[in-house]
Scaffold this active site. Structure first.
Site, mmCIF file in Angstrom:
data_model
loop_
_atom_site.group_PDB
_atom_site.id
_atom_site.type_symbol
_atom_site.label_atom_id
_atom_site.label_comp_id
_atom_site.label_asym_id
_atom_site.label_seq_id
_atom_site.Cartn_x
_atom_site.Cartn_y
_atom_site.Cartn_z
ATOM 1 C CD GLU A 298 -5.898 -0.464 -4.725
ATOM 2 O OE1 GLU A 298 -6.692 -1.340 -4.333
ATOM 3 O OE2 GLU A 298 -5.764 0.629 -4.163
ATOM 4 N N GLY B 102 0.835 -1.187 0.000
ATOM 5 C CA GLY B 102 0.000 0.000 0.000
ATOM 6 C C GLY B 102 0.874 1.243 0.000
ATOM 7 C CB ILE B 103 0.181 4.781 -0.585
ATOM 8 C CG1 ILE B 103 1.004 6.069 -0.703
ATOM 9 C CG2 ILE B 103 -1.150 5.055 0.110
ATOM 10 C CD1 ILE B 103 2.183 5.976 -1.624
ATOM 11 N N GLY B 104 2.312 4.776 1.850
ATOM 12 C CA GLY B 104 2.571 5.283 3.196
ATOM 13 C C GLY B 104 3.937 4.894 3.706
ATOM 14 N N GLY B 105 4.266 5.408 4.893
ATOM 15 C CA GLY B 105 5.582 5.216 5.464
ATOM 16 C C GLY B 105 5.919 3.771 5.754
ATOM 17 C CG MET B 106 4.271 1.555 9.000
ATOM 18 S SD MET B 106 3.052 0.828 10.073
ATOM 19 C CE MET B 106 3.419 1.725 11.588
ATOM 20 C CB VAL C 74 -7.373 5.042 10.416
ATOM 21 C CG1 VAL C 74 -7.537 6.269 11.314
ATOM 22 C CG2 VAL C 74 -7.274 5.464 8.961
ATOM 23 C CE LYS D 137 -3.936 19.363 13.131
ATOM 24 N NZ LYS D 137 -4.864 20.232 12.351
ATOM 25 N N GLY E 290 -8.769 -1.386 -2.426
ATOM 26 C CA GLY E 290 -8.712 -2.830 -2.634
ATOM 27 C C GLY E 290 -8.229 -3.582 -1.418
#
Length: 447
Positions: A245, A220-224, A320, A370, A343
């Site tokens: 995907e 997938g997308i992202g840092g991990m 998340v 924050k 997906g």
């Protein structure tokens, strides 16, 4: 009439193409890097005189000009198949909405739905000698969209990579209604969301040790996932395959490190298969006219049956947050929408069905607000408004920086214990108390 004559006959200006859009129309605006630019500018000038124009697209990588008109909600809706940060911000303006669907279903949806596009407008690579425009790294559902649209407008961009496939990776000039030669903007780049953290690397190490030689990867997308890719590139793994995907920069790094051959893939041997790609220029240069890479429609790449046919399939995705029942939310923060179903569930299911396959859902155990408050991503139950992306029955491995656990087939008390074991230590007693109140904790459990 030869293809060059046909091309010239259909060649027009962005302003003329924009006139094809009428009030009440459903307009498909491409996908990711294929979102139009020149026609978008021209159409934005017309939008104040139009009403109830419904746009569809997804993963916007820049703000379209149609978003910038005065009071856009009075003239249009944007209906996203999968949201980026740009689209999330537009939700608050009252014209941007998510269209929930499993991404793998999109081609069929276009072909069978009564809600077919009135106009499709998107960027393509220049026409080749055979009369074909390539969709670039956006095969996804574009062929189905073109088949069903009443009017098809292509915007030619000389910088669009030509992505080889095998089926549904382009459109012939005879199927196009209007051709616009755009301003040839650079292809928009997408980073991996910042440098990988120590937590990312800790999770990545736990996953990489589970990957055998010859495995087939989905990231997938992202840092991990990016951190996993970096570790794979530095590892001793060999003969890896790719079936994913989204094609991301990490795959380029793994391939250039000599780890990807696809030699052991049961299907599409030697090919890196993907539904769409987005990343940096490094990625676009790599996939351009590269026969090793295979651009394919999403109803093929994300089909559970296709995924299951690939032995030792390794699926790696983010979350998340999640709860003690094992429900995974990868789409929202409570009522605040973030992305979409995509997906993820298809790959969670397909990887488990694969011979030797494993699906990993990974996340940091906590996040900091924050205001500086530390919060657990592992919750007693999901917050109101949170979306269940992966049901409790389907999750395989869960990984945080505190460990990895196989949740498949566990009773509720076993599952709660396993999930709490990878939670941040600061929150474990609180989670145990919640599990007890929900009757999913045994007094014999170790406290």
């Amino acid at each position: 009439m030869n293809i060059q004559e046909l091309y010239q006959q259909k060649l027009t200006t962005a302003e003329e193409a924009a006139k094809a859009v009428k009030s009440g129309d459903w307009v498909d605006y491409g996908w990711t890097t294929g979102t139009p630019v020149a026609v978008d500018k021209a159409l934005a000038k017309r939008m104040p005189e139009l009403t109830d124009v419904n746009f569809r697209g997804g993963i916007l990588m820049w703000v379209p000009e149609i978003f910038k008109i005065e009071n856009p909600a009075e003239h249009l809706t944007w209906n996203s198949w999968h949201m980026s940060g740009i689209e999330r911000k537009a939700i608050a303006q009252g014209f941007c909405f998510y269209a929930p669907i499993r991404y793998s279903e999109l081609p069929r949806y276009y072909r069978e739905s009564q809600n077919k596009p009135d106009v499709a407008i998107f960027q393509v690579s220049p026409m080749d000698e055979h009369g074909y425009f390539n969709f670039g790294p956006n095969a996804s559902h574009m062929a189905a969209c073109c088949e069903t649209a009443k009017i098809v407008i292509v915007e030619v961009n000389e910088n669009m990579p030509v992505c080889y496939g095998g089926t549904e990776e382009g459109i012939h000039v005879s199927k196009v209604d209007m051709i616009v030669e755009g301003d040839n903007p650079s292809i928009a780049e997408m980073g991996a969301g910042g440098a990988a953290t120590e937590v990312d690397h800790a999770v990545a190490r736990l996953i990489v040790e589970e990957i055998p030689d010859g495995a087939c990867l989905q990231l997938g997308i992202g840092g991990m996932p990016n951190a996993v890719g970096s570790l794979i590139a530095e590892s001793d793994l060999k003969d890896l395959g790719v079936h994913t995907e989204m094609y991301v920069d990490a795959f380029v790094d793994i391939a250039k490190a000599g780890k990807i051959t696809g030699a052991r893939k049961n299907i599409d041997k030697g090919r890196q298969v993907y539904a769409f790609g987005a990343g940096t220029k490094k990625l676009y240069d790599y996939i351009n006219r590269n026969p090793e890479c295979m651009s394919a429609p999403v109803n093929y790449t994300n089909d559970v049956r296709t995924i299951a046919s690939l032995d030792n399939f390794i699926s790696i995705n983010n979350a998340v947050d999640l709860d003690l029942f094992g429900q995974i939310n990868a789409e929202s923060s409570g009522f605040k929408h973030i992305s979409g179903a995509g997906g993820q569930l298809d790959f969670v299911l397909g990887a488990y069905l694969s011979k030797g396959g494993k699906s990993f859902i990974c996340c940091s155990s906590t996040f900091t607000t924050k205001s500086g408050e530390l919060k657990s991503r592992i919750l007693p139950t999901l917050n109101p408004g949170s979306i269940v992306t992966d049901t409790r029955a389907n999750v395989h491995y869960l990984v945080t920086e505190y460990g990895k656990v196989n949740l498949k087939g566990l009773s509720t008390w076993q599952k709660a214990e396993a999930i709490i074991s990878v939670a941040h230590p600061q929150f474990r007693d609180e989670l145990i108390a919640s599990a007890e109140s929900m009757h999913i904790w045994r007094r014999s459990n170790k406290r």
